[in-house]
Design a protein around this motif. Structure first.
Motif, PDB file in Angstrom:
ATOM      1  N   ARG A 177      35.334 -43.560 -29.861  1.00 32.01           N
ATOM      2  CA  ARG A 177      36.701 -43.346 -30.361  1.00 32.01           C
ATOM      3  C   ARG A 177      36.852 -42.043 -31.139  1.00 32.01           C
ATOM      4  O   ARG A 177      37.886 -41.774 -31.702  1.00 32.01           O
ATOM      5  CB  ARG A 177      37.126 -44.510 -31.290  1.00 32.01           C
ATOM      6  CG  ARG A 177      37.125 -45.864 -30.654  1.00 32.01           C
ATOM      7  CD  ARG A 177      38.491 -46.214 -30.071  1.00 32.01           C
ATOM      8  NE  ARG A 177      38.740 -45.706 -28.747  1.00 32.01           N
ATOM      9  CZ  ARG A 177      38.416 -46.327 -27.617  1.00 32.01           C
ATOM     10  NH1 ARG A 177      37.819 -47.470 -27.636  1.00 32.01           N
ATOM     11  NH2 ARG A 177      38.723 -45.797 -26.445  1.00 32.01           N
ATOM     12  N   LYS A 178      35.810 -41.219 -31.220  1.00 29.39           N
ATOM     13  CA  LYS A 178      35.932 -40.034 -32.081  1.00 29.39           C
ATOM     14  C   LYS A 178      36.973 -39.060 -31.536  1.00 29.39           C
ATOM     15  O   LYS A 178      37.270 -39.052 -30.335  1.00 29.39           O
ATOM     16  CB  LYS A 178      34.570 -39.360 -32.276  1.00 29.39           C
ATOM     17  CG  LYS A 178      34.059 -38.525 -31.118  1.00 29.39           C
ATOM     18  CD  LYS A 178      32.773 -37.816 -31.546  1.00 29.39           C
ATOM     19  CE  LYS A 178      31.979 -37.313 -30.368  1.00 29.39           C
ATOM     20  NZ  LYS A 178      32.578 -36.184 -29.670  1.00 29.39           N
ATOM     21  N   MET A 213      23.068 -40.361 -26.230  1.00 30.22           N
ATOM     22  CA  MET A 213      22.362 -40.710 -24.982  1.00 30.22           C
ATOM     23  C   MET A 213      20.873 -40.366 -25.096  1.00 30.22           C
ATOM     24  O   MET A 213      20.017 -41.098 -24.618  1.00 30.22           O
ATOM     25  CB  MET A 213      22.984 -39.966 -23.795  1.00 30.22           C
ATOM     26  CG  MET A 213      24.316 -40.554 -23.374  1.00 30.22           C
ATOM     27  SD  MET A 213      25.176 -39.458 -22.252  1.00 30.22           S
ATOM     28  CE  MET A 213      24.021 -39.379 -20.906  1.00 30.22           C
ATOM     29  N   SER A 259      41.444 -36.067 -26.273  1.00 27.64           N
ATOM     30  CA  SER A 259      41.240 -36.115 -27.725  1.00 27.64           C
ATOM     31  C   SER A 259      39.766 -36.063 -28.120  1.00 27.64           C
ATOM     32  O   SER A 259      39.442 -36.053 -29.305  1.00 27.64           O
ATOM     33  CB  SER A 259      41.865 -37.393 -28.290  1.00 27.64           C
ATOM     34  OG  SER A 259      41.393 -38.526 -27.562  1.00 27.64           O
ATOM     35  N   GLY A 260      38.864 -36.046 -27.153  1.00 24.05           N
ATOM     36  CA  GLY A 260      37.422 -36.027 -27.465  1.00 24.05           C
ATOM     37  C   GLY A 260      36.930 -34.614 -27.745  1.00 24.05           C
ATOM     38  O   GLY A 260      37.719 -33.666 -27.864  1.00 24.05           O
ATOM     39  N   SER A 261      35.621 -34.478 -27.824  1.00 20.66           N
ATOM     40  CA  SER A 261      35.045 -33.166 -28.111  1.00 20.66           C
ATOM     41  C   SER A 261      35.286 -32.201 -26.950  1.00 20.66           C
ATOM     42  O   SER A 261      35.776 -31.081 -27.128  1.00 20.66           O
ATOM     43  CB  SER A 261      33.544 -33.341 -28.374  1.00 20.66           C
ATOM     44  OG  SER A 261      32.960 -32.114 -28.630  1.00 20.66           O
ATOM     45  N   LEU A 262      34.953 -32.651 -25.735  1.00 28.25           N
ATOM     46  CA  LEU A 262      35.168 -31.803 -24.561  1.00 28.25           C
ATOM     47  C   LEU A 262      36.666 -31.614 -24.325  1.00 28.25           C
ATOM     48  O   LEU A 262      37.133 -30.532 -23.959  1.00 28.25           O
ATOM     49  CB  LEU A 262      34.523 -32.420 -23.309  1.00 28.25           C
ATOM     50  CG  LEU A 262      33.038 -32.153 -23.074  1.00 28.25           C
ATOM     51  CD1 LEU A 262      32.153 -32.616 -24.216  1.00 28.25           C
ATOM     52  CD2 LEU A 262      32.564 -32.764 -21.777  1.00 28.25           C
ATOM     53  N   SER A 300      45.336 -41.725 -25.927  1.00 26.23           N
ATOM     54  CA  SER A 300      46.099 -42.902 -26.366  1.00 26.23           C
ATOM     55  C   SER A 300      47.178 -42.460 -27.353  1.00 26.23           C
ATOM     56  O   SER A 300      47.168 -41.319 -27.827  1.00 26.23           O
ATOM     57  CB  SER A 300      45.169 -43.939 -26.995  1.00 26.23           C
ATOM     58  OG  SER A 300      44.678 -43.433 -28.216  1.00 26.23           O
ATOM     59  N   LYS A 357      47.781 -42.839 -30.424  1.00 25.47           N
ATOM     60  CA  LYS A 357      47.452 -42.290 -31.756  1.00 25.47           C
ATOM     61  C   LYS A 357      47.021 -40.820 -31.701  1.00 25.47           C
ATOM     62  O   LYS A 357      47.021 -40.153 -32.738  1.00 25.47           O
ATOM     63  CB  LYS A 357      46.375 -43.139 -32.434  1.00 25.47           C
ATOM     64  CG  LYS A 357      44.990 -43.079 -31.802  1.00 25.47           C
ATOM     65  CD  LYS A 357      43.992 -43.859 -32.670  1.00 25.47           C
ATOM     66  CE  LYS A 357      42.547 -43.642 -32.253  1.00 25.47           C
ATOM     67  NZ  LYS A 357      42.144 -44.351 -31.041  1.00 25.47           N
ATOM     68  N   ASN A 358      46.703 -40.341 -30.510  1.00 23.77           N
ATOM     69  CA  ASN A 358      46.238 -38.952 -30.405  1.00 23.77           C
ATOM     70  C   ASN A 358      47.237 -38.009 -29.737  1.00 23.77           C
ATOM     71  O   ASN A 358      46.926 -36.830 -29.516  1.00 23.77           O
ATOM     72  CB  ASN A 358      44.906 -38.921 -29.644  1.00 23.77           C
ATOM     73  CG  ASN A 358      43.777 -39.509 -30.471  1.00 23.77           C
ATOM     74  OD1 ASN A 358      43.695 -39.268 -31.672  1.00 23.77           O
ATOM     75  ND2 ASN A 358      42.923 -40.323 -29.849  1.00 23.77           N
ATOM     76  N   PRO A 413      31.975 -34.419 -16.285  1.00 24.87           N
ATOM     77  CA  PRO A 413      30.626 -34.196 -16.804  1.00 24.87           C
ATOM     78  C   PRO A 413      29.837 -35.494 -16.941  1.00 24.87           C
ATOM     79  O   PRO A 413      28.717 -35.479 -17.436  1.00 24.87           O
ATOM     80  CB  PRO A 413      30.898 -33.599 -18.190  1.00 24.87           C
ATOM     81  CG  PRO A 413      32.171 -34.250 -18.621  1.00 24.87           C
ATOM     82  CD  PRO A 413      32.979 -34.498 -17.374  1.00 24.87           C
ATOM     83  N   SER A 447      28.445 -31.052 -13.021  1.00 27.89           N
ATOM     84  CA  SER A 447      27.436 -30.071 -13.443  1.00 27.89           C
ATOM     85  C   SER A 447      26.810 -30.572 -14.742  1.00 27.89           C
ATOM     86  O   SER A 447      27.474 -31.242 -15.536  1.00 27.89           O
ATOM     87  CB  SER A 447      28.110 -28.707 -13.672  1.00 27.89           C
ATOM     88  OG  SER A 447      27.260 -27.847 -14.399  1.00 27.89           O
ATOM     89  N   ARG A 466      28.029 -37.001 -28.022  1.00 26.63           N
ATOM     90  CA  ARG A 466      27.747 -38.113 -27.102  1.00 26.63           C
ATOM     91  C   ARG A 466      26.413 -37.881 -26.399  1.00 26.63           C
ATOM     92  O   ARG A 466      25.659 -38.819 -26.149  1.00 26.63           O
ATOM     93  CB  ARG A 466      28.871 -38.221 -26.058  1.00 26.63           C
ATOM     94  CG  ARG A 466      30.161 -38.761 -26.630  1.00 26.63           C
ATOM     95  CD  ARG A 466      30.030 -40.206 -27.088  1.00 26.63           C
ATOM     96  NE  ARG A 466      29.985 -41.129 -25.986  1.00 26.63           N
ATOM     97  CZ  ARG A 466      31.068 -41.641 -25.392  1.00 26.63           C
ATOM     98  NH1 ARG A 466      32.271 -41.321 -25.835  1.00 26.63           N
ATOM     99  NH2 ARG A 466      30.959 -42.473 -24.388  1.00 26.63           N
ATOM    100  N   THR A 487      37.005 -35.829 -18.661  1.00 27.36           N
ATOM    101  CA  THR A 487      35.941 -35.484 -19.622  1.00 27.36           C
ATOM    102  C   THR A 487      35.155 -36.705 -20.086  1.00 27.36           C
ATOM    103  O   THR A 487      34.028 -36.576 -20.549  1.00 27.36           O
ATOM    104  CB  THR A 487      36.510 -34.777 -20.880  1.00 27.36           C
ATOM    105  OG1 THR A 487      37.309 -35.724 -21.603  1.00 27.36           O
ATOM    106  CG2 THR A 487      37.347 -33.572 -20.528  1.00 27.36           C
ATOM    107  N   TYR A 522      47.429 -43.183 -21.855  1.00 30.36           N
ATOM    108  CA  TYR A 522      46.765 -43.907 -20.755  1.00 30.36           C
ATOM    109  C   TYR A 522      46.993 -45.411 -20.798  1.00 30.36           C
ATOM    110  O   TYR A 522      46.812 -46.104 -19.801  1.00 30.36           O
ATOM    111  CB  TYR A 522      45.268 -43.581 -20.693  1.00 30.36           C
ATOM    112  CG  TYR A 522      44.390 -44.041 -21.837  1.00 30.36           C
ATOM    113  CD1 TYR A 522      43.950 -45.356 -21.947  1.00 30.36           C
ATOM    114  CD2 TYR A 522      43.968 -43.136 -22.806  1.00 30.36           C
ATOM    115  CE1 TYR A 522      43.127 -45.763 -22.996  1.00 30.36           C
ATOM    116  CE2 TYR A 522      43.138 -43.534 -23.858  1.00 30.36           C
ATOM    117  CZ  TYR A 522      42.729 -44.848 -23.951  1.00 30.36           C
ATOM    118  OH  TYR A 522      41.923 -45.245 -24.976  1.00 30.36           O
ATOM    119  N   THR A 567      25.601 -29.009 -17.894  1.00 26.76           N
ATOM    120  CA  THR A 567      25.682 -27.677 -18.512  1.00 26.76           C
ATOM    121  C   THR A 567      24.354 -27.256 -19.146  1.00 26.76           C
ATOM    122  O   THR A 567      23.908 -26.119 -18.988  1.00 26.76           O
ATOM    123  CB  THR A 567      26.815 -27.664 -19.565  1.00 26.76           C
ATOM    124  OG1 THR A 567      27.973 -28.254 -18.962  1.00 26.76           O
ATOM    125  CG2 THR A 567      27.146 -26.270 -20.029  1.00 26.76           C
TER     126      THR A 567
END
Ligand SMILES: NC(=O)c1ccc[n+]([C@@H]2O[C@H](COP(=O)([O-])OP(=O)(O)OC[C@H]3O[C@@H](n4cnc5c(N)ncnc54)[C@H](OP(=O)(O)O)[C@@H]3O)[C@@H](O)[C@H]2O)c1
Length: 324
Positions: free
Chosen positions: A314-315, A45, A159-162, A182, A184-185, A240, A264, A41, A218, A200, A266
């Motif tokens: 949605r990843k 950006m 379910s995201g990267s973080l 959600s 599905k995860n 973050p 923060s 992500r 996250t 959620y 990072t």
């Protein structure tokens, strides 16, 4: 070598695969033949140049560094004359946060930067994403939130990267973890060790009456104000994703009140601090039960498609680019 070039800010269509000179290592640098990188992500950006404040570092009107991409995993295939930590043939991974350049076949990095040997049993694609989700969540759990054994932590965006990294790291640090995702995860988040999982779309965690010592948002879909009811006394809301409301909450809660909001960046931490986090993180990812969650794999040529996908929000875990 082939590299994905951005000469302006904008949508994924600005990314253009070109033939450019292969970089030569400086005396303190290693040249890595890249096998895998990621589209995070943060990378999307950087592509858009938004929020605009980021352009102070990345280039006001156009990117200062036309080859983007920050995370890498690959093999050392040339070394500068002063390099002592690495040798040709080493399998390494890391992050090049200042000058980017990982959307390419080769990248030169300072041997004293954020780069380490890939642990045994971890492949290039798995290693490539570590410096995004896992390193950031390490910073937020250890430094920003200061998670302690037995504390209750809620992870929004589990379910995201973080999020997928945070669930696992928080468990390893002894936290009692509630993941928010959600429907599905749910199975994914449970499989990473979450003690409880909340959908959620069905339940607003802030209205359940449950209390948490730390709420780690996250993905920036909640605010301190709408989560405050679920914070225990002396609890902390950490995120973050900086926006004006979070900035105001960080300032206001630093002045008074027993519940705090914290942020923060990072990648902006002093290099030594990032390296310390990185080395502690290695002790966790070296453990057999750490799961690297890879959603999709694209090729170097397909980086624009990977950016389109990551832009959907949605990843699950990481989107990896397989190079070479
Ligand atoms: N400050 C720092 O140091 C720093 C460093 C790195 C990244 N970041 C920022 O951190 C943020 C998160 O990055 P990321 O890569 O982890 O994101 P991500 O992987 O793109 O997050 C996508 C996940 O979020 C879930 N999600 C979407 N809406 C949600 C909602 N309303 N509630 C809960 N989950 C939701 C999605 O699941 P569903 O499809 O099921 O909704 C999806 O699995 C980004 O904004 C990035 O820029 C900051």
């Amino acid at each position: 070598m082939k590299a994905m070039i951005s000469t302006s800010y904008g949508g994924p269509e600005i990314l253009d695969l070109q033939e450019v000179a292969t970089p030569l290592p400086q005396p303190n640098e290693i040249r890595v033949k890249i096998h895998a990188t990621t589209v995070s992500r943060a990378n999307t950006m950087m592509r858009t140049g938004k929020p605009y404040i980021g352009r102070l570092f990345m280039g006001l009107k156009k990117p200062k560094h036309p080859i983007s991409g920050t995370n890498f995993a690959g093999i050392v295939e040339a070394i500068g004359t002063n390099v002592s930590k690495f040798k040709i043939g080493d399998k390494v991974f890391g992050e090049n946060i200042e000058t980017f350049g990982a959307y390419a076949e080769y990248l030169c990095v300072d041997e004293k930067g954020i780069v380490a040997l890939i642990p045994d049993g971890v492949d290039y694609k798995e290693a490539a994403g570590v410096c995004d989700g896992a390193l950031t969540s390490m910073n937020f759990l250890r430094n920003v939130g200061q998670l302690k054994k037995g504390q209750r932590i809620l992870i929004n965006g589990a379910s995201g990267s973080l999020g997928t990294a945070a669930v696992q790291l928080a468990k390893k640090m002894g936290g009692v973890v509630t993941g928010v995702c959600s429907a599905k995860n749910i199975e994914l988040v449970k499989s990473l060790g979450a003690d409880n999982v909340v959908d959620y779309n069905e339940i607003d965690f802030a209205k359940t009456g449950l209390k948490f010592d730390i709420i780690y948002d996250t993905v920036g879909t909640r605010t301190f104000a709408d989560s405050k009811a679920a914070l225990a006394k002396n609890g902390t809301f950490i995120s973050p994703v900086l926006g004006f409301p979070l900035l105001m909450d960080v300032v206001k809660t630093s002045i008074g009140g027993n519940k705090k909001a914290k942020f923060s960046a990072t990648g902006m931490l002093p290099l030594e601090e990032q390296k310390e986090l990185f080395s502690e993180l290695m002790t966790y990812i070296n453990q057999d039960d750490y799961h690297f969650i890879i959603d999709r794999i694209y090729s170097l040529e397909q980086i624009p498609q990977a950016h389109w996908y990551v832009d959907t929000g949605r990843k699950r875990g990481d989107v990896v680019i397989s190079v070479n």
